[in-house]
Scaffold this motif. Sequence first.
Motif, PDB file in Angstrom:
ATOM      1  N   UNK A   1       9.707  13.771 -15.314  1.00 60.83           N
ATOM      2  CA  UNK A   1       8.986  13.550 -16.567  1.00 60.83           C
ATOM      3  C   UNK A   1       7.669  12.810 -16.355  1.00 60.83           C
ATOM      4  N   UNK A   2       7.554  12.081 -15.234  1.00 60.18           N
ATOM      5  CA  UNK A   2       6.321  11.341 -14.952  1.00 60.18           C
ATOM      6  C   UNK A   2       5.198  12.238 -14.436  1.00 60.18           C
ATOM      7  N   UNK A   3       5.526  13.498 -14.132  1.00 63.79           N
ATOM      8  CA  UNK A   3       4.490  14.432 -13.692  1.00 63.79           C
ATOM      9  C   UNK A   3       4.567  14.724 -12.206  1.00 63.79           C
ATOM     10  N   UNK A   4       3.863  15.769 -11.807  1.00 59.79           N
ATOM     11  CA  UNK A   4       3.954  16.240 -10.419  1.00 59.79           C
ATOM     12  C   UNK A   4       3.427  15.216  -9.419  1.00 59.79           C
ATOM     13  N   UNK A   5       2.507  14.347  -9.831  1.00 58.04           N
ATOM     14  CA  UNK A   5       1.942  13.354  -8.903  1.00 58.04           C
ATOM     15  C   UNK A   5       3.005  12.358  -8.442  1.00 58.04           C
ATOM     16  N   UNK A   6       4.030  12.129  -9.265  1.00 59.41           N
ATOM     17  CA  UNK A   6       5.150  11.267  -8.893  1.00 59.41           C
ATOM     18  C   UNK A   6       6.314  12.093  -8.327  1.00 59.41           C
ATOM     19  N   UNK A   7       6.537  13.255  -8.921  1.00 58.24           N
ATOM     20  CA  UNK A   7       7.697  14.089  -8.597  1.00 58.24           C
ATOM     21  C   UNK A   7       7.666  14.594  -7.151  1.00 58.24           C
ATOM     22  N   UNK A   8       6.504  15.080  -6.691  1.00 60.15           N
ATOM     23  CA  UNK A   8       6.434  15.680  -5.357  1.00 60.15           C
ATOM     24  C   UNK A   8       6.593  14.637  -4.247  1.00 60.15           C
ATOM     25  N   UNK A   9       5.822  13.526  -4.223  1.00 55.72           N
ATOM     26  CA  UNK A   9       6.039  12.525  -3.160  1.00 55.72           C
ATOM     27  C   UNK A   9       7.460  11.959  -3.172  1.00 55.72           C
ATOM     28  N   UNK A  10       8.028  11.788  -4.377  1.00 55.95           N
ATOM     29  CA  UNK A  10       9.393  11.275  -4.509  1.00 55.95           C
ATOM     30  C   UNK A  10      10.375  12.202  -3.799  1.00 55.95           C
ATOM     31  N   UNK A  11      10.302  13.505  -4.084  1.00 54.13           N
ATOM     32  CA  UNK A  11      11.245  14.464  -3.501  1.00 54.13           C
ATOM     33  C   UNK A  11      11.031  14.651  -2.007  1.00 54.13           C
ATOM     34  N   UNK A  12       9.782  14.656  -1.578  1.00 54.92           N
ATOM     35  CA  UNK A  12       9.506  14.781  -0.143  1.00 54.92           C
ATOM     36  C   UNK A  12      10.117  13.604   0.609  1.00 54.92           C
TER      37      UNK A  12
ATOM     38  N   UNK B   1      21.596  10.357 -10.727  1.00 53.17           N
ATOM     39  CA  UNK B   1      20.985  11.661 -11.044  1.00 53.17           C
ATOM     40  C   UNK B   1      19.881  11.566 -12.087  1.00 53.17           C
ATOM     41  N   UNK B   2      20.018  10.622 -13.024  1.00 47.78           N
ATOM     42  CA  UNK B   2      19.009  10.483 -14.075  1.00 47.78           C
ATOM     43  C   UNK B   2      17.638  10.120 -13.545  1.00 47.78           C
ATOM     44  N   UNK B   3      17.586   9.518 -12.341  1.00 48.93           N
ATOM     45  CA  UNK B   3      16.288   9.134 -11.778  1.00 48.93           C
ATOM     46  C   UNK B   3      15.448  10.361 -11.448  1.00 48.93           C
ATOM     47  N   UNK B   4      16.099  11.466 -11.044  1.00 55.66           N
ATOM     48  CA  UNK B   4      15.360  12.690 -10.731  1.00 55.66           C
ATOM     49  C   UNK B   4      14.644  13.213 -11.985  1.00 55.66           C
ATOM     50  N   UNK B   5      15.334  13.188 -13.111  1.00 55.54           N
ATOM     51  CA  UNK B   5      14.724  13.644 -14.371  1.00 55.54           C
ATOM     52  C   UNK B   5      13.585  12.704 -14.780  1.00 55.54           C
TER      53      UNK B   5
ATOM     54  N   UNK C   1       0.805  -1.215   0.000  1.00 53.59           N
ATOM     55  CA  UNK C   1       0.000   0.000   0.000  1.00 53.59           C
ATOM     56  C   UNK C   1       0.843   1.271   0.000  1.00 53.59           C
ATOM     57  N   UNK C   2       2.138   1.123  -0.268  1.00 52.51           N
ATOM     58  CA  UNK C   2       3.005   2.293  -0.371  1.00 52.51           C
ATOM     59  C   UNK C   2       3.222   2.636  -1.835  1.00 52.51           C
ATOM     60  N   UNK C   3       3.007   3.903  -2.223  1.00 53.92           N
ATOM     61  CA  UNK C   3       3.142   4.295  -3.637  1.00 53.92           C
ATOM     62  C   UNK C   3       4.549   4.045  -4.169  1.00 53.92           C
ATOM     63  N   UNK C   4       4.624   3.784  -5.451  1.00 50.69           N
ATOM     64  CA  UNK C   4       5.903   3.537  -6.115  1.00 50.69           C
ATOM     65  C   UNK C   4       6.836   4.732  -5.959  1.00 50.69           C
ATOM     66  N   UNK C   5       6.282   5.952  -6.019  1.00 50.75           N
ATOM     67  CA  UNK C   5       7.119   7.148  -5.904  1.00 50.75           C
ATOM     68  C   UNK C   5       7.808   7.219  -4.540  1.00 50.75           C
ATOM     69  N   UNK C   6       7.120   6.740  -3.494  1.00 46.73           N
ATOM     70  CA  UNK C   6       7.699   6.747  -2.140  1.00 46.73           C
ATOM     71  C   UNK C   6       8.805   5.697  -2.036  1.00 46.73           C
ATOM     72  N   UNK C   7       8.570   4.521  -2.621  1.00 53.79           N
ATOM     73  CA  UNK C   7       9.583   3.459  -2.602  1.00 53.79           C
ATOM     74  C   UNK C   7      10.840   3.917  -3.341  1.00 53.79           C
TER      75      UNK C   7
END
Length: 526
Positions: free
Chosen positions: A380-391, A372-376, A107-113
């Motif tokens: 590119x996947x959009x803010x729904x993935x980008x924001x939880x990932x960075x947080x 570093x390429x993972x950040x890009x 139940x944990x989003x892919x972006x968090x993992x």
Amino acid sequence: MFKHIKSDLPASIVVFFVALPLCLGIALASGAPLFSGLIAGIVGGVVVGSLSGSKIGVSGPAAGLAAIVLTAIGTLGAYENFLVAVVLAGIIQLIFGLLKAGIIGYYFPSSVIKGMLTGIGIIIILKQIPHFFGYDADASGDFGLFQSTSKNTFTHIFGIVKYITLGSTIVGFVGLGILIFWDKVLSKKSKIFQIIQGPLVAVAVGIIFYVLTKSNDTFSIAKSHLVSVPVPEDVTSFLGQFSFPNFMVITNPDVWVVAFTLALVASLETLLCVEATDKLDPHKNVTPTNRELFAQGTGNVISGLIGGLPITQVIVRSSANIQSGGRTKLSAIVHGLLLLISVVLIPRLLNMIPLSVLAAILLIVGYKLAKPGLFKKMYDLGWKQWIPFNVTVFGIVFIDLLYGIGLGLMVGIVVILIKSYQNSHFLHKEDVSNGIQKMKMTLAEEVTFFNKGAILKELDRLPHDSYLELDVRKTRYLDNDIIEILDDFAFKAKERNITIKLISERGTIENPPSYLEFFKLRPQTA
């Protein structure tokens, strides 16, 4: 299990060299005997590795538990009292496995993992930079940003300039060069370079360098910059390093509080690492999570009984295993056996390994986790993935592993709520005839109380003297809260001369007197 032995044996050596300093460092950071970290590493490799359903996951003492262990030992008064909590935590994990609690990890989003992996990679790099240059003021296993000494990760890095050790720095760069050259060039030239792994060669070069420069004041490496494994003088002194739980304190409520805390945190950390490891696995094996909880519980019971730290699956070791070509659980088991053999037979040889060489190995591991390429890619996947990932990344780096994951999960939930708010319905303005605006609102397949605000806002915007077709034919679940909103709006619609035509699979009705009655108080009948 022996089908891929040619891949597993070299991988086990790499994991061994990664695990050795971490076992010692985590024990030091936990305020526990150094030998307890090695016990946990051995049990995590041999016992948990044998019982686990994971083909490439590796278990051992976890940095994420260091702060909890340090506090718990102080609270319970003695390490032997703390071991009782470790045993009880293992039993609780066994119960979690029987209750099939392993599903929580899914139940944990892919972006968090992905954020967790990247954050851990960045921490590994930051923590190993001082060791790479021979500045070892901080324990290898202490992955917290802020330390009890009022210093932090970055003050240690900035302090390198004053404390650079020439010998450690040289052998660190030589080791790093060997690792990169081995991975990028030699491993593609011949199979022999795939069997003999770069980390083994780097460690051997580090030992040779230490031996040759011992008497040279300029290039010698001090013992404080070397691996420090306890060296027993005989069998009696070796057995004397084991600690055993004091079960006399089992009735102490604090012991049970610590046990439940360890069980919950260790289980969560394990499940997250399982999910992350499966994502890293190029062969996409899926680990049975309930069996993993059973394996971890068994490992913690045994580790606690013989004086070891609590165990979880560890992403640093697991990722090193994957990156080195490990294919089956044999690599995890052999790495545990290598830890056992080394502390029994060759502790003095291990104590000749420069920490800077091991830091070079971990720098490669960290870089592969936090490319570093993972950040890009996430951007590119959009803010729904980008924001939880960075947080998640920044939370892990600047606060703590579990805090970072928790923050990332909360942001992920907020994103879900926002999208649920936006996707509750579709409103289409069709035409104006005889001065009446005709509109059609189609509700989503599932409409819950999360969508109350969006739907209520849309209904309130409808102009006077308009005609609304409300289509719920595609709706499979309609929350009672939404039905109550429609019922309340029916009264307002009459005042504003709005005609509502309700279209459902049960038929069509204009200006129904009661939506609650129409749906028979059963939201699922929509």
